[in-house]
Write an enzyme that holds these catalytic residues in place. Structure first.
Site, mmCIF file in Angstrom:
data_model
loop_
_atom_site.group_PDB
_atom_site.id
_atom_site.type_symbol
_atom_site.label_atom_id
_atom_site.label_comp_id
_atom_site.label_asym_id
_atom_site.label_seq_id
_atom_site.Cartn_x
_atom_site.Cartn_y
_atom_site.Cartn_z
ATOM 1 N NE ARG A 1 23.185 -4.359 39.545
ATOM 2 C CZ ARG A 1 24.640 -4.004 38.609
ATOM 3 N NH1 ARG A 1 25.516 -5.163 38.975
ATOM 4 N NH2 ARG A 1 24.886 -3.456 38.800
ATOM 5 C CD GLU B 1 -0.409 -4.355 9.665
ATOM 6 O OE1 GLU B 1 -1.544 -4.620 10.140
ATOM 7 O OE2 GLU B 1 0.150 -4.993 9.823
ATOM 8 C CG LEU C 1 -1.668 1.276 1.506
ATOM 9 C CD1 LEU C 1 -2.821 1.669 0.533
ATOM 10 C CD2 LEU C 1 -2.520 1.220 2.796
HETATM 11 N N1 COS Z 1 -13.136 -0.613 6.286
HETATM 12 C C1 COS Z 1 -13.471 -0.511 5.558
HETATM 13 N N2 COS Z 1 -13.726 0.517 5.078
HETATM 14 C C2 COS Z 1 -13.137 1.911 4.906
HETATM 15 C C3 COS Z 1 -12.685 2.231 6.502
HETATM 16 C C4 COS Z 1 -12.766 0.724 7.222
HETATM 17 N N3 COS Z 1 -11.757 0.756 8.471
HETATM 18 N N4 COS Z 1 -11.446 3.228 7.086
HETATM 19 C C5 COS Z 1 -13.050 3.964 5.931
HETATM 20 N N5 COS Z 1 -13.546 3.392 4.659
HETATM 21 C C6 COS Z 1 -13.830 3.611 3.209
HETATM 22 C C7 COS Z 1 -14.953 5.207 4.085
HETATM 23 O O1 COS Z 1 -16.608 4.795 4.588
HETATM 24 C C8 COS Z 1 -15.239 5.813 2.990
HETATM 25 O O2 COS Z 1 -16.102 5.401 1.737
HETATM 26 P P1 COS Z 1 -17.148 6.073 1.305
HETATM 27 O O3 COS Z 1 -16.448 7.232 0.397
HETATM 28 O O4 COS Z 1 -17.756 4.824 0.539
HETATM 29 O O5 COS Z 1 -18.101 6.866 2.205
HETATM 30 C C9 COS Z 1 -13.706 5.468 2.286
HETATM 31 O O6 COS Z 1 -13.071 4.271 2.865
HETATM 32 C C10 COS Z 1 -12.624 6.847 2.775
HETATM 33 O O7 COS Z 1 -12.689 7.204 3.941
HETATM 34 P P2 COS Z 1 -12.580 8.395 4.578
HETATM 35 O O8 COS Z 1 -12.413 9.027 3.972
HETATM 36 O O9 COS Z 1 -12.665 8.218 5.749
HETATM 37 O O10 COS Z 1 -10.652 8.076 4.207
HETATM 38 P P3 COS Z 1 -9.624 8.994 4.600
HETATM 39 O O11 COS Z 1 -8.729 9.576 3.303
HETATM 40 O O12 COS Z 1 -9.940 9.789 5.151
HETATM 41 O O13 COS Z 1 -8.661 7.833 5.021
HETATM 42 C C11 COS Z 1 -7.376 7.401 7.208
HETATM 43 C C12 COS Z 1 -8.396 7.595 6.145
HETATM 44 C C13 COS Z 1 -6.731 8.464 7.499
HETATM 45 C C14 COS Z 1 -7.828 6.775 8.316
HETATM 46 C C15 COS Z 1 -6.416 6.452 6.008
HETATM 47 O O14 COS Z 1 -5.841 6.692 4.914
HETATM 48 C C16 COS Z 1 -5.674 5.070 6.478
HETATM 49 O O15 COS Z 1 -6.445 4.529 7.588
HETATM 50 N N6 COS Z 1 -3.919 5.538 7.173
HETATM 51 C C17 COS Z 1 -3.216 5.091 7.073
HETATM 52 C C18 COS Z 1 -2.541 3.909 6.346
HETATM 53 C C19 COS Z 1 -2.198 2.313 7.079
HETATM 54 O O16 COS Z 1 -2.261 2.142 8.107
HETATM 55 N N7 COS Z 1 -0.463 2.568 6.682
HETATM 56 C C20 COS Z 1 -0.021 1.499 6.619
HETATM 57 C C21 COS Z 1 0.490 0.744 5.882
HETATM 58 S S1 COS Z 1 0.253 -0.471 6.061
HETATM 59 S S2 COS Z 1 1.745 -1.086 7.406
#
Ligand code: COS
Length: 384
Positions: free
Chosen positions: A267, A368, A124
Protein backbone atom coordinates in the site's frame (compact mmCIF):
# COMPACT_ATOMS: atom_id res chain seq x y z
CA UNK A 1 3.87 -39.59 26.29
CA UNK A 2 5.34 -37.80 23.28
CA UNK A 3 6.12 -38.40 19.64
CA UNK A 4 9.79 -38.85 18.71
CA UNK A 5 11.29 -35.62 17.41
CA UNK A 6 11.91 -36.76 13.84
CA UNK A 7 8.36 -38.04 13.30
CA UNK A 8 7.01 -34.93 15.00
CA UNK A 9 8.88 -32.62 12.61
CA UNK A 10 7.40 -34.52 9.65
CA UNK A 11 3.92 -34.18 11.12
CA UNK A 12 4.38 -30.48 11.78
CA UNK A 13 5.58 -29.91 8.22
CA UNK A 14 2.57 -31.73 6.80
CA UNK A 15 0.19 -29.71 8.99
CA UNK A 16 1.92 -26.52 7.82
CA UNK A 17 1.45 -27.58 4.20
CA UNK A 18 -2.14 -28.61 4.80
CA UNK A 19 -2.97 -25.25 6.40
CA UNK A 20 -1.39 -23.25 3.59
CA UNK A 21 -2.51 -25.34 0.62
CA UNK A 22 -5.88 -26.66 1.73
CA UNK A 23 -7.33 -24.59 4.57
CA UNK A 24 -6.30 -21.00 3.76
CA UNK A 25 -7.78 -21.23 0.22
CA UNK A 26 -11.07 -22.52 1.71
CA UNK A 27 -11.46 -19.67 4.24
CA UNK A 28 -13.90 -17.64 2.13
CA UNK A 29 -16.06 -20.67 1.42
CA UNK A 30 -16.30 -21.47 5.14
CA UNK A 31 -17.19 -17.86 5.90
CA UNK A 32 -19.84 -17.83 3.21
CA UNK A 33 -21.42 -21.19 4.05
CA UNK A 34 -20.93 -20.99 7.82
CA UNK A 35 -19.85 -24.61 7.58
CA UNK A 36 -16.80 -26.72 6.81
CA UNK A 37 -17.02 -28.71 3.57
CA UNK A 38 -17.18 -32.46 4.15
CA UNK A 39 -14.15 -33.16 1.93
CA UNK A 40 -12.03 -30.99 4.23
CA UNK A 41 -13.44 -32.76 7.29
CA UNK A 42 -12.41 -36.04 5.67
CA UNK A 43 -8.90 -34.74 4.95
CA UNK A 44 -8.54 -33.57 8.55
CA UNK A 45 -9.47 -37.07 9.72
CA UNK A 46 -7.01 -38.59 7.29
CA UNK A 47 -4.20 -36.39 8.59
CA UNK A 48 -4.91 -37.62 12.12
CA UNK A 49 -5.81 -34.19 13.47
CA UNK A 50 -8.66 -35.51 15.63
CA UNK A 51 -6.27 -37.79 17.48
CA UNK A 52 -3.30 -35.50 18.06
CA UNK A 53 -3.39 -35.76 21.84
CA UNK A 54 -4.70 -39.33 22.20
CA UNK A 55 -2.00 -41.91 23.05
CA UNK A 56 -0.87 -44.26 20.31
CA UNK A 57 -2.24 -47.29 22.19
CA UNK A 58 -5.73 -45.88 21.50
CA UNK A 59 -5.00 -45.09 17.86
CA UNK A 60 -3.99 -41.45 18.29
CA UNK A 61 -0.73 -39.66 17.52
CA UNK A 62 0.29 -39.19 21.14
CA UNK A 63 1.65 -35.65 21.21
CA UNK A 64 2.72 -34.16 24.51
CA UNK A 65 1.50 -30.66 25.44
CA UNK A 66 4.51 -28.88 24.01
CA UNK A 67 4.09 -30.67 20.68
CA UNK A 68 0.33 -30.15 20.69
CA UNK A 69 0.90 -26.42 21.19
CA UNK A 70 3.24 -26.34 18.20
CA UNK A 71 0.63 -27.98 15.99
CA UNK A 72 -2.08 -25.72 17.45
CA UNK A 73 0.11 -22.73 16.53
CA UNK A 74 0.00 -23.91 12.90
CA UNK A 75 -3.76 -24.53 12.98
CA UNK A 76 -4.25 -21.09 14.52
CA UNK A 77 -2.94 -19.49 11.34
CA UNK A 78 -6.16 -20.00 9.42
CA UNK A 79 -9.90 -19.51 10.04
CA UNK A 80 -10.44 -20.60 13.63
CA UNK A 81 -13.41 -22.77 12.63
CA UNK A 82 -11.03 -25.46 11.34
CA UNK A 83 -9.30 -25.73 14.70
CA UNK A 84 -12.63 -25.72 16.45
CA UNK A 85 -13.82 -28.68 14.42
CA UNK A 86 -11.07 -30.92 15.83
CA UNK A 87 -10.51 -28.95 19.04
CA UNK A 88 -13.04 -30.75 21.23
CA UNK A 89 -11.71 -34.20 20.26
CA UNK A 90 -8.11 -33.09 20.86
CA UNK A 91 -8.91 -31.28 24.09
CA UNK A 92 -11.89 -30.50 26.24
CA UNK A 93 -14.11 -33.34 24.99
CA UNK A 94 -11.62 -36.19 25.26
CA UNK A 95 -9.17 -35.29 28.00
CA UNK A 96 -11.51 -35.97 30.93
CA UNK A 97 -11.84 -39.56 29.72
CA UNK A 98 -8.10 -39.84 29.20
CA UNK A 99 -7.19 -38.30 32.56
CA UNK A 100 -9.81 -39.83 34.82
CA UNK A 101 -11.71 -42.49 32.84
CA UNK A 102 -11.81 -46.18 33.71
CA UNK A 103 -9.84 -48.59 31.47
CA UNK A 104 -13.16 -49.69 29.89
CA UNK A 105 -14.20 -46.10 29.15
CA UNK A 106 -10.83 -45.40 27.53
CA UNK A 107 -11.00 -48.58 25.43
CA UNK A 108 -14.57 -47.88 24.43
CA UNK A 109 -14.32 -44.21 23.46
CA UNK A 110 -10.75 -43.05 22.81
CA UNK A 111 -10.07 -45.00 19.58
CA UNK A 112 -13.20 -43.56 17.92
CA UNK A 113 -12.40 -40.09 19.23
CA UNK A 114 -8.85 -40.38 17.87
CA UNK A 115 -10.05 -41.39 14.41
CA UNK A 116 -12.68 -38.64 14.33
CA UNK A 117 -15.45 -41.20 13.81
CA UNK A 118 -16.87 -40.01 17.12
CA UNK A 119 -17.02 -36.26 17.71
CA UNK A 120 -17.08 -35.46 21.40
CA UNK A 121 -18.15 -32.15 22.96
CA UNK A 122 -17.59 -30.69 26.42
CA UNK A 123 -20.78 -29.65 28.19
CA UNK A 124 -20.18 -27.58 31.33
CA UNK A 125 -21.73 -24.15 30.73
CA UNK A 126 -25.44 -23.57 31.39
CA UNK A 127 -27.81 -20.63 31.04
CA UNK A 128 -27.18 -19.69 34.71
CA UNK A 129 -23.70 -21.17 35.23
CA UNK A 130 -20.82 -19.78 33.15
CA UNK A 131 -17.87 -18.38 35.09
CA UNK A 132 -19.33 -19.85 38.28
CA UNK A 133 -19.10 -23.38 36.95
CA UNK A 134 -19.54 -24.97 40.41
CA UNK A 135 -23.10 -23.58 40.57
CA UNK A 136 -24.36 -25.69 37.66
CA UNK A 137 -27.95 -26.92 37.97
CA UNK A 138 -28.27 -29.85 35.57
CA UNK A 139 -29.36 -32.72 37.81
CA UNK A 140 -28.50 -36.39 37.55
CA UNK A 141 -30.71 -38.50 39.82
CA UNK A 142 -29.73 -42.10 40.62
CA UNK A 143 -32.32 -44.67 39.58
CA UNK A 144 -31.22 -48.31 39.83
CA UNK A 145 -28.12 -48.77 37.65
CA UNK A 146 -28.79 -45.52 35.82
CA UNK A 147 -28.84 -41.79 36.34
CA UNK A 148 -31.65 -39.68 34.94
CA UNK A 149 -30.32 -36.32 33.74
CA UNK A 150 -32.33 -33.11 33.29
CA UNK A 151 -31.03 -29.64 32.43
CA UNK A 152 -29.73 -27.35 29.70
CA UNK A 153 -26.17 -26.90 28.49
CA UNK A 154 -25.31 -23.73 26.59
CA UNK A 155 -22.88 -22.65 23.81
CA UNK A 156 -21.73 -26.23 23.28
CA UNK A 157 -19.08 -26.31 20.57
CA UNK A 158 -19.56 -29.05 17.95
CA UNK A 159 -22.84 -30.18 19.55
CA UNK A 160 -24.52 -30.50 16.13
CA UNK A 161 -21.76 -32.89 15.04
CA UNK A 162 -21.26 -34.66 18.39
CA UNK A 163 -21.75 -38.37 18.93
CA UNK A 164 -21.11 -37.99 22.66
CA UNK A 165 -20.73 -35.36 25.35
CA UNK A 166 -18.46 -35.11 28.36
CA UNK A 167 -21.19 -33.59 30.47
CA UNK A 168 -21.08 -32.24 34.00
CA UNK A 169 -24.19 -32.72 36.14
CA UNK A 170 -25.08 -32.53 39.80
CA UNK A 171 -25.36 -35.91 41.52
CA UNK A 172 -24.88 -34.60 45.04
CA UNK A 173 -25.25 -31.44 47.12
CA UNK A 174 -24.34 -27.86 46.24
CA UNK A 175 -20.88 -26.71 45.13
CA UNK A 176 -18.01 -28.39 43.36
CA UNK A 177 -18.13 -31.62 45.38
CA UNK A 178 -21.64 -32.43 44.17
CA UNK A 179 -20.72 -32.55 40.48
CA UNK A 180 -20.01 -35.66 38.38
CA UNK A 181 -18.75 -35.94 34.80
CA UNK A 182 -20.73 -38.26 32.53
CA UNK A 183 -20.12 -39.62 29.07
CA UNK A 184 -23.51 -39.01 27.44
CA UNK A 185 -24.03 -40.50 23.98
CA UNK A 186 -25.95 -38.22 21.60
CA UNK A 187 -29.21 -39.62 20.32
CA UNK A 188 -30.47 -40.89 23.68
CA UNK A 189 -34.23 -40.36 24.22
CA UNK A 190 -34.81 -36.93 25.80
CA UNK A 191 -31.62 -35.35 24.44
CA UNK A 192 -32.31 -32.61 21.90
CA UNK A 193 -30.33 -29.76 20.36
CA UNK A 194 -31.29 -26.09 20.32
CA UNK A 195 -31.15 -23.96 17.19
CA UNK A 196 -27.65 -22.99 15.96
CA UNK A 197 -26.21 -19.96 17.79
CA UNK A 198 -25.72 -16.86 15.64
CA UNK A 199 -22.28 -15.59 16.59
CA UNK A 200 -20.14 -12.47 16.13
CA UNK A 201 -17.45 -14.44 14.31
CA UNK A 202 -15.83 -17.84 13.86
CA UNK A 203 -18.31 -18.69 11.12
CA UNK A 204 -18.13 -22.40 10.37
CA UNK A 205 -17.94 -23.25 14.07
CA UNK A 206 -21.16 -24.91 15.15
CA UNK A 207 -22.49 -24.27 18.66
CA UNK A 208 -25.93 -24.68 20.23
CA UNK A 209 -27.79 -25.62 23.41
CA UNK A 210 -28.05 -29.24 24.48
CA UNK A 211 -31.35 -29.94 26.26
CA UNK A 212 -31.71 -32.95 28.51
CA UNK A 213 -35.17 -34.03 29.55
CA UNK A 214 -34.93 -37.10 31.78
CA UNK A 215 -32.12 -38.63 29.76
CA UNK A 216 -31.29 -42.07 31.14
CA UNK A 217 -27.56 -42.78 31.27
CA UNK A 218 -25.93 -45.86 32.85
CA UNK A 219 -24.06 -45.17 36.11
CA UNK A 220 -21.11 -46.87 34.40
CA UNK A 221 -20.83 -43.72 32.25
CA UNK A 222 -19.61 -41.59 35.16
CA UNK A 223 -16.04 -40.76 34.24
CA UNK A 224 -13.83 -42.79 36.58
CA UNK A 225 -16.90 -44.62 37.92
CA UNK A 226 -17.12 -42.54 41.09
CA UNK A 227 -19.53 -39.63 41.57
CA UNK A 228 -18.46 -36.24 42.94
CA UNK A 229 -15.20 -35.92 41.02
CA UNK A 230 -16.55 -34.15 37.93
CA UNK A 231 -15.66 -30.58 38.85
CA UNK A 232 -12.00 -31.45 39.33
CA UNK A 233 -11.99 -33.38 36.07
CA UNK A 234 -13.47 -30.34 34.30
CA UNK A 235 -10.90 -27.99 35.85
CA UNK A 236 -7.99 -30.23 34.87
CA UNK A 237 -9.34 -30.42 31.34
CA UNK A 238 -9.62 -26.63 31.22
CA UNK A 239 -6.04 -26.13 32.45
CA UNK A 240 -4.89 -28.07 29.44
CA UNK A 241 -7.41 -26.39 27.15
CA UNK A 242 -6.21 -22.97 28.23
CA UNK A 243 -2.71 -23.76 26.99
CA UNK A 244 -4.09 -25.05 23.72
CA UNK A 245 -6.14 -21.85 23.24
CA UNK A 246 -3.01 -19.81 24.03
CA UNK A 247 -1.14 -21.53 21.20
CA UNK A 248 -4.07 -20.84 18.85
CA UNK A 249 -4.01 -17.17 19.89
CA UNK A 250 -0.30 -16.99 18.99
CA UNK A 251 -0.88 -18.69 15.64
CA UNK A 252 -3.62 -16.22 14.78
CA UNK A 253 -1.44 -13.29 15.92
CA UNK A 254 1.24 -14.56 13.53
CA UNK A 255 -1.24 -14.69 10.64
CA UNK A 256 -2.62 -11.20 11.34
CA UNK A 257 0.90 -9.82 11.57
CA UNK A 258 1.77 -11.42 8.21
CA UNK A 259 -1.37 -9.96 6.62
CA UNK A 260 -0.47 -6.56 8.08
CA UNK A 261 3.13 -6.68 6.86
CA UNK A 262 2.02 -7.73 3.37
CA UNK A 263 -0.43 -4.84 3.24
CA UNK A 264 2.14 -2.34 4.57
CA UNK A 265 4.55 -3.49 1.88
CA UNK A 266 2.21 -2.90 -1.04
CA UNK A 267 0.00 0.00 0.00
CA UNK A 268 1.43 3.37 -1.03
CA UNK A 269 0.54 6.78 0.44
CA UNK A 270 2.40 10.10 0.40
CA UNK A 271 4.53 8.64 -2.39
CA UNK A 272 5.88 5.63 -0.51
CA UNK A 273 4.96 2.24 1.04
CA UNK A 274 3.05 2.83 4.27
CA UNK A 275 5.37 0.28 5.93
CA UNK A 276 8.21 2.74 5.45
CA UNK A 277 6.54 5.15 7.87
CA UNK A 278 7.79 4.75 11.40
CA UNK A 279 4.31 5.08 12.92
CA UNK A 280 3.21 2.00 10.96
CA UNK A 281 6.44 0.19 11.84
CA UNK A 282 5.76 0.92 15.51
CA UNK A 283 2.45 -0.93 15.31
CA UNK A 284 4.09 -3.90 13.58
CA UNK A 285 6.95 -3.89 16.09
CA UNK A 286 4.60 -3.89 19.09
CA UNK A 287 2.69 -6.83 17.63
CA UNK A 288 5.87 -8.78 16.86
CA UNK A 289 7.31 -8.24 20.35
CA UNK A 290 4.06 -9.21 22.08
CA UNK A 291 3.68 -12.27 19.90
CA UNK A 292 7.20 -13.38 20.78
CA UNK A 293 6.49 -12.86 24.48
CA UNK A 294 3.24 -14.82 24.27
CA UNK A 295 4.67 -17.69 22.29
CA UNK A 296 7.67 -17.94 24.64
CA UNK A 297 5.22 -18.22 27.54
CA UNK A 298 3.21 -20.95 25.82
CA UNK A 299 6.28 -23.06 25.16
CA UNK A 300 7.73 -22.61 28.64
CA UNK A 301 4.47 -23.43 30.42
CA UNK A 302 3.69 -26.35 28.09
CA UNK A 303 7.07 -27.85 29.05
CA UNK A 304 6.20 -27.43 32.74
CA UNK A 305 2.83 -29.04 32.04
CA UNK A 306 4.60 -32.04 30.49
CA UNK A 307 7.03 -32.30 33.41
CA UNK A 308 4.30 -33.03 35.98
CA UNK A 309 2.52 -36.41 36.20
CA UNK A 310 -0.26 -36.56 33.58
CA UNK A 311 -3.75 -35.73 34.82
CA UNK A 312 -2.53 -34.63 38.26
CA UNK A 313 -3.48 -31.13 39.44
CA UNK A 314 -0.44 -28.95 40.07
CA UNK A 315 -1.73 -25.56 41.28
CA UNK A 316 1.44 -23.78 40.17
CA UNK A 317 1.05 -25.09 36.61
CA UNK A 318 -2.68 -24.23 36.63
CA UNK A 319 -1.80 -20.70 37.66
CA UNK A 320 0.78 -20.46 34.87
CA UNK A 321 -1.71 -21.80 32.32
CA UNK A 322 -4.09 -19.03 33.40
CA UNK A 323 -1.31 -16.42 33.05
CA UNK A 324 -0.62 -17.72 29.56
CA UNK A 325 -4.26 -17.74 28.49
CA UNK A 326 -4.81 -14.26 29.88
CA UNK A 327 -1.73 -12.79 28.22
CA UNK A 328 -1.94 -14.45 24.81
CA UNK A 329 -5.66 -13.96 24.21
CA UNK A 330 -5.48 -10.31 25.24
CA UNK A 331 -2.34 -10.01 23.10
CA UNK A 332 -4.04 -11.32 19.95
CA UNK A 333 -6.88 -8.86 20.55
CA UNK A 334 -4.36 -6.00 20.45
CA UNK A 335 -2.59 -7.50 17.42
CA UNK A 336 -5.93 -7.78 15.58
CA UNK A 337 -6.81 -4.20 16.48
CA UNK A 338 -3.46 -2.95 15.15
CA UNK A 339 -3.93 -5.16 12.08
CA UNK A 340 -7.15 -3.33 11.26
CA UNK A 341 -5.42 0.00 11.94
CA UNK A 342 -2.53 -0.79 9.59
CA UNK A 343 -5.08 -1.62 6.88
CA UNK A 344 -6.87 1.71 7.42
CA UNK A 345 -10.36 1.82 5.88
CA UNK A 346 -9.69 -1.47 4.10
CA UNK A 347 -9.39 -3.13 7.50
CA UNK A 348 -13.11 -2.53 7.98
CA UNK A 349 -14.02 -4.21 4.71
CA UNK A 350 -14.70 -7.92 4.77
CA UNK A 351 -12.74 -8.56 1.57
CA UNK A 352 -9.63 -8.13 3.71
CA UNK A 353 -9.04 -10.99 6.13
CA UNK A 354 -8.21 -8.83 9.15
CA UNK A 355 -11.84 -7.68 9.43
CA UNK A 356 -12.88 -11.30 9.95
CA UNK A 357 -9.98 -12.23 12.22
CA UNK A 358 -10.69 -9.18 14.40
CA UNK A 359 -14.15 -10.64 15.11
CA UNK A 360 -12.92 -14.23 15.31
CA UNK A 361 -10.30 -13.64 18.02
CA UNK A 362 -12.77 -11.86 20.30
CA UNK A 363 -14.03 -15.23 21.50
CA UNK A 364 -10.58 -16.32 22.70
CA UNK A 365 -10.84 -13.94 25.66
CA UNK A 366 -14.19 -15.42 26.65
CA UNK A 367 -14.30 -19.20 26.31
CA UNK A 368 -12.46 -21.70 28.50
CA UNK A 369 -12.50 -19.01 31.18
CA UNK A 370 -12.73 -15.25 30.64
CA UNK A 371 -9.70 -13.04 31.25
CA UNK A 372 -11.27 -12.11 34.58
CA UNK A 373 -11.53 -15.77 35.61
CA UNK A 374 -7.85 -16.22 34.73
CA UNK A 375 -7.07 -13.21 36.93
CA UNK A 376 -9.05 -14.80 39.78
CA UNK A 377 -7.18 -18.11 39.43
CA UNK A 378 -3.82 -16.29 39.43
CA UNK A 379 -4.76 -13.93 42.28
CA UNK A 380 -6.17 -16.70 44.47
CA UNK A 381 -3.02 -18.77 43.97
CA UNK A 382 -0.77 -15.84 44.89
CA UNK A 383 -2.78 -15.14 48.05
CA UNK A 384 -2.91 -18.77 49.27
N1 COS B 1 -7.51 -28.75 38.69
C1 COS B 1 -8.01 -29.65 39.59
N2 COS B 1 -8.76 -29.30 40.65
C2 COS B 1 -9.03 -27.98 40.80
C3 COS B 1 -8.55 -27.00 39.90
C4 COS B 1 -7.76 -27.43 38.83
N3 COS B 1 -7.27 -26.55 37.94
N4 COS B 1 -9.00 -25.80 40.30
C5 COS B 1 -9.72 -26.02 41.42
N5 COS B 1 -9.73 -27.33 41.71
C6 COS B 1 -10.37 -27.99 42.84
C7 COS B 1 -10.00 -27.26 44.12
O1 COS B 1 -8.77 -27.76 44.63
C8 COS B 1 -11.17 -27.58 45.02
O2 COS B 1 -10.99 -28.87 45.56
P1 COS B 1 -11.20 -29.14 47.16
O3 COS B 1 -12.64 -28.86 47.40
O4 COS B 1 -10.86 -30.59 47.31
O5 COS B 1 -10.29 -28.22 47.86
C9 COS B 1 -12.36 -27.65 44.05
O6 COS B 1 -11.78 -27.87 42.75
C10 COS B 1 -13.14 -26.36 44.03
O7 COS B 1 -12.23 -25.32 43.72
P2 COS B 1 -12.53 -23.80 44.00
O8 COS B 1 -13.08 -23.64 45.38
O9 COS B 1 -11.34 -23.01 43.61
O10 COS B 1 -13.75 -23.54 42.98
P3 COS B 1 -14.57 -22.25 42.65
O11 COS B 1 -16.00 -22.58 42.68
O12 COS B 1 -14.08 -21.11 43.48
O13 COS B 1 -14.24 -22.00 41.09
C11 COS B 1 -13.11 -21.13 39.19
C12 COS B 1 -13.04 -21.75 40.60
C13 COS B 1 -13.77 -19.75 39.17
C14 COS B 1 -11.66 -20.98 38.82
C15 COS B 1 -13.83 -22.07 38.22
O14 COS B 1 -15.23 -22.11 38.48
C16 COS B 1 -13.62 -21.71 36.76
O15 COS B 1 -12.59 -22.03 36.20
N6 COS B 1 -14.61 -21.05 36.12
C17 COS B 1 -14.58 -20.79 34.71
C18 COS B 1 -15.20 -21.93 34.00
C19 COS B 1 -14.84 -21.94 32.57
O16 COS B 1 -13.68 -21.83 32.19
N7 COS B 1 -15.85 -22.08 31.75
C20 COS B 1 -15.67 -22.17 30.36
C21 COS B 1 -16.53 -23.27 29.91
S1 COS B 1 -15.80 -24.33 28.82
S2 COS B 1 -15.69 -23.36 27.14
Amino acid sequence: MSLDQETFELLKASVQRFVQERLVPAEDLVEERDDIPEDIVADMKELGLYGLSIPEEYGGIGLNMEQECQVAFELGQTALAFRSLVGTNIGIGSQGILMDGTPEQKENYLPRIASGDLVVSFALTEPDAGSDAASLKTRAVADGDDYVITGTKRFITNAPRAGAFTLMARTGGPGAGGISAFIVPAGLPGLTLGKPDKKMGQRGTRTCDVNLDEVRVPAANIIGGEPGKGFKTAMKVLDRGRLHISAIACGMAQRILQESIAYAQQRKQFGQRIGDFQLVQAMLADSQAELLAGWSMVQAVARRYDAKPFGVHDPEVSMQASCTKMFTTEMVGRVADRGVQVHGGSGYISEFKVERFYRDVRLLRLYEGTTQIQQLVIGKHLMR
